[in-house]
Design a protein around this motif. Structure first.
Motif, PDB file in Angstrom:
ATOM      1  N   PRO A   1     -23.915  -3.245   4.403  1.00 29.76           N
ATOM      2  CA  PRO A   1     -23.043  -4.221   5.089  1.00 29.76           C
ATOM      3  C   PRO A   1     -22.220  -5.011   4.082  1.00 29.76           C
ATOM      4  O   PRO A   1     -22.714  -5.404   3.021  1.00 29.76           O
ATOM      5  N   GLY A   2     -20.947  -5.203   4.432  1.00 26.98           N
ATOM      6  CA  GLY A   2     -20.026  -5.866   3.530  1.00 26.98           C
ATOM      7  C   GLY A   2     -19.308  -4.929   2.586  1.00 26.98           C
ATOM      8  O   GLY A   2     -18.358  -5.350   1.898  1.00 26.98           O
ATOM      9  N   GLY A   3     -19.722  -3.676   2.538  1.00 27.45           N
ATOM     10  CA  GLY A   3     -19.121  -2.704   1.637  1.00 27.45           C
ATOM     11  C   GLY A   3     -17.844  -2.099   2.177  1.00 27.45           C
ATOM     12  O   GLY A   3     -17.356  -2.479   3.253  1.00 27.45           O
ATOM     13  N   SER A   4     -17.321  -1.142   1.417  1.00 23.97           N
ATOM     14  CA  SER A   4     -16.041  -0.519   1.756  1.00 23.97           C
ATOM     15  C   SER A   4     -16.124   0.998   1.644  1.00 23.97           C
ATOM     16  O   SER A   4     -16.936   1.526   0.877  1.00 23.97           O
ATOM     17  N   LEU A   5     -15.289   1.661   2.408  1.00 24.55           N
ATOM     18  CA  LEU A   5     -15.092   3.093   2.319  1.00 24.55           C
ATOM     19  C   LEU A   5     -13.612   3.389   2.554  1.00 24.55           C
ATOM     20  O   LEU A   5     -12.921   2.609   3.216  1.00 24.55           O
ATOM     21  N   ARG A   6     -13.170   4.531   2.043  1.00 28.14           N
ATOM     22  CA  ARG A   6     -11.814   4.981   2.303  1.00 28.14           C
ATOM     23  C   ARG A   6     -11.879   6.377   2.905  1.00 28.14           C
ATOM     24  O   ARG A   6     -12.303   7.324   2.241  1.00 28.14           O
ATOM     25  N   LEU A   7     -11.471   6.490   4.148  1.00 30.54           N
ATOM     26  CA  LEU A   7     -11.452   7.782   4.826  1.00 30.54           C
ATOM     27  C   LEU A   7     -10.087   8.434   4.649  1.00 30.54           C
ATOM     28  O   LEU A   7      -9.066   7.757   4.647  1.00 30.54           O
ATOM     29  N   SER A   8     -10.103   9.748   4.521  1.00 30.70           N
ATOM     30  CA  SER A   8      -8.869  10.527   4.423  1.00 30.70           C
ATOM     31  C   SER A   8      -8.805  11.537   5.554  1.00 30.70           C
ATOM     32  O   SER A   8      -9.834  12.045   6.006  1.00 30.70           O
ATOM     33  N   CYS A   9      -7.594  11.829   5.974  1.00 31.60           N
ATOM     34  CA  CYS A   9      -7.344  12.835   7.004  1.00 31.60           C
ATOM     35  C   CYS A   9      -6.224  13.729   6.490  1.00 31.60           C
ATOM     36  O   CYS A   9      -5.078  13.279   6.380  1.00 31.60           O
TER      37      CYS A   9
ATOM     38  N   ALA B   1      -7.610  -1.739  16.828  1.00 33.57           N
ATOM     39  CA  ALA B   1      -8.514  -2.321  17.811  1.00 33.57           C
ATOM     40  C   ALA B   1      -8.900  -3.722  17.343  1.00 33.57           C
ATOM     41  O   ALA B   1      -8.981  -3.986  16.132  1.00 33.57           O
ATOM     42  N   ASP B   2      -9.140  -4.616  18.286  1.00 31.19           N
ATOM     43  CA  ASP B   2      -9.482  -5.993  17.925  1.00 31.19           C
ATOM     44  C   ASP B   2     -10.723  -6.053  17.034  1.00 31.19           C
ATOM     45  O   ASP B   2     -10.829  -6.918  16.159  1.00 31.19           O
ATOM     46  N   SER B   3     -11.640  -5.125  17.249  1.00 29.73           N
ATOM     47  CA  SER B   3     -12.910  -5.156  16.525  1.00 29.73           C
ATOM     48  C   SER B   3     -12.759  -4.849  15.032  1.00 29.73           C
ATOM     49  O   SER B   3     -13.665  -5.133  14.248  1.00 29.73           O
ATOM     50  N   VAL B   4     -11.628  -4.249  14.646  1.00 33.11           N
ATOM     51  CA  VAL B   4     -11.462  -3.876  13.241  1.00 33.11           C
ATOM     52  C   VAL B   4     -10.261  -4.556  12.595  1.00 33.11           C
ATOM     53  O   VAL B   4     -10.032  -4.391  11.389  1.00 33.11           O
ATOM     54  N   LYS B   5      -9.525  -5.304  13.398  1.00 33.26           N
ATOM     55  CA  LYS B   5      -8.341  -5.970  12.857  1.00 33.26           C
ATOM     56  C   LYS B   5      -8.724  -6.868  11.688  1.00 33.26           C
ATOM     57  O   LYS B   5      -9.751  -7.552  11.724  1.00 33.26           O
ATOM     58  N   ASP B   6      -7.930  -6.871  10.657  1.00 36.59           N
ATOM     59  CA  ASP B   6      -8.135  -7.663   9.441  1.00 36.59           C
ATOM     60  C   ASP B   6      -9.239  -7.111   8.548  1.00 36.59           C
ATOM     61  O   ASP B   6      -9.518  -7.689   7.483  1.00 36.59           O
ATOM     62  N   ARG B   7      -9.876  -6.022   8.961  1.00 33.71           N
ATOM     63  CA  ARG B   7     -10.886  -5.390   8.100  1.00 33.71           C
ATOM     64  C   ARG B   7     -10.487  -3.966   7.712  1.00 33.71           C
ATOM     65  O   ARG B   7     -10.813  -3.512   6.609  1.00 33.71           O
ATOM     66  N   PHE B   8      -9.822  -3.270   8.610  1.00 30.95           N
ATOM     67  CA  PHE B   8      -9.421  -1.877   8.361  1.00 30.95           C
ATOM     68  C   PHE B   8      -7.911  -1.820   8.150  1.00 30.95           C
ATOM     69  O   PHE B   8      -7.153  -2.586   8.760  1.00 30.95           O
ATOM     70  N   THR B   9      -7.471  -0.886   7.324  1.00 31.38           N
ATOM     71  CA  THR B   9      -6.049  -0.683   7.073  1.00 31.38           C
ATOM     72  C   THR B   9      -5.727   0.800   7.103  1.00 31.38           C
ATOM     73  O   THR B   9      -6.372   1.591   6.398  1.00 31.38           O
ATOM     74  N   ILE B  10      -4.757   1.160   7.923  1.00 37.12           N
ATOM     75  CA  ILE B  10      -4.329   2.553   8.021  1.00 37.12           C
ATOM     76  C   ILE B  10      -3.016   2.732   7.263  1.00 37.12           C
ATOM     77  O   ILE B  10      -2.172   1.835   7.230  1.00 37.12           O
TER      78      ILE B  10
ATOM     79  N   THR C   1      -1.059  13.377   4.719  1.00 35.47           N
ATOM     80  CA  THR C   1      -2.360  12.704   4.677  1.00 35.47           C
ATOM     81  C   THR C   1      -2.263  11.297   5.256  1.00 35.47           C
ATOM     82  O   THR C   1      -1.269  10.594   5.050  1.00 35.47           O
ATOM     83  N   VAL C   2      -3.303  10.919   5.961  1.00 34.68           N
ATOM     84  CA  VAL C   2      -3.469   9.560   6.476  1.00 34.68           C
ATOM     85  C   VAL C   2      -4.775   9.008   5.924  1.00 34.68           C
ATOM     86  O   VAL C   2      -5.776   9.730   5.823  1.00 34.68           O
ATOM     87  N   PHE C   3      -4.753   7.739   5.573  1.00 36.83           N
ATOM     88  CA  PHE C   3      -5.934   7.070   5.046  1.00 36.83           C
ATOM     89  C   PHE C   3      -6.349   5.943   5.985  1.00 36.83           C
ATOM     90  O   PHE C   3      -5.516   5.321   6.650  1.00 36.83           O
ATOM     91  N   LEU C   4      -7.632   5.670   6.002  1.00 33.85           N
ATOM     92  CA  LEU C   4      -8.165   4.506   6.702  1.00 33.85           C
ATOM     93  C   LEU C   4      -9.095   3.789   5.736  1.00 33.85           C
ATOM     94  O   LEU C   4     -10.153   4.304   5.384  1.00 33.85           O
ATOM     95  N   GLN C   5      -8.650   2.618   5.283  1.00 34.23           N
ATOM     96  CA  GLN C   5      -9.464   1.794   4.383  1.00 34.23           C
ATOM     97  C   GLN C   5     -10.357   0.899   5.234  1.00 34.23           C
ATOM     98  O   GLN C   5      -9.858   0.128   6.069  1.00 34.23           O
ATOM     99  N   LEU C   6     -11.652   1.008   5.025  1.00 31.90           N
ATOM    100  CA  LEU C   6     -12.631   0.234   5.786  1.00 31.90           C
ATOM    101  C   LEU C   6     -13.253  -0.808   4.849  1.00 31.90           C
ATOM    102  O   LEU C   6     -13.935  -0.456   3.895  1.00 31.90           O
ATOM    103  N   ASN C   7     -12.997  -2.071   5.123  1.00 28.24           N
ATOM    104  CA  ASN C   7     -13.557  -3.167   4.329  1.00 28.24           C
ATOM    105  C   ASN C   7     -14.475  -4.025   5.190  1.00 28.24           C
ATOM    106  O   ASN C   7     -14.419  -3.980   6.424  1.00 28.24           O
ATOM    107  N   SER C   8     -15.311  -4.805   4.531  1.00 24.67           N
ATOM    108  CA  SER C   8     -16.218  -5.733   5.223  1.00 24.67           C
ATOM    109  C   SER C   8     -16.978  -5.028   6.336  1.00 24.67           C
ATOM    110  O   SER C   8     -17.057  -5.512   7.470  1.00 24.67           O
TER     111      SER C   8
END
Length: 123
Positions: free
Chosen positions: A14-22, A60-69, A77-84
């Motif tokens: 919890p609190g960590g980050s991941l970067r997803l790629s498509c 989505a409201d649940s990820v706003k300000d934490r995820f960046t596409i 390629t599309v990326f999804l940065q997942l923070n917090s």
């Protein structure tokens, strides 16, 4: 054939980050909006974020300000940065392609889907 391949999932605290790629192939990437969806065990699939062909984004409201596409059209390629990250973010994450310039989070209208990548948020 059209193909989407997700990568970058894993186990994170919890609190960590991941970067997803498509990574997309087999279709004209620049004509498609790309969305990220997720499905947790026992729950319905939900929209997370999407990006239009011009780079406009929705979250989505649940990820706003934490995820960046983001997207790099030259690399298909599309990326999804997942923070917090939170335990409730645990799910299989899928990317999908929607023909047309605009994007939304209505999953049934997306044409092409990847196989998904598992994200687990746990201590």
């Amino acid at each position: 054939q059209p193909q989407l391949v997700e990568s970058g999932g894993g186990l994170v605290q919890p609190g960590g980050s991941l970067r997803l790629s498509c990574a997309a192939s087999g279709f004209t990437f620049g004509y498609y909006a790309i969305g990220w969806f997720r499905q947790a065990p026992g729950k319905e699939r939900e929209g997370v974020s999407c990006i239009s062909t011009s780079g406009s984004t929705n979250y989505a409201d649940s990820v706003k300000d934490r995820f960046t596409i983001s997207r790099i059209n030259a690399e298909n390629t599309v990326f999804l940065q997942l923070n917090s990250l939170k335990p409730e973010d645990t799910a299989v994450y899928y990317c999908a392609a929607l023909f047309g310039s605009r994007c939304h989070l209505i999953s049934r209208q997306y044409t092409y889907w990847g196989q998904g990548t598992q994200v687990t948020v746990s201590v």
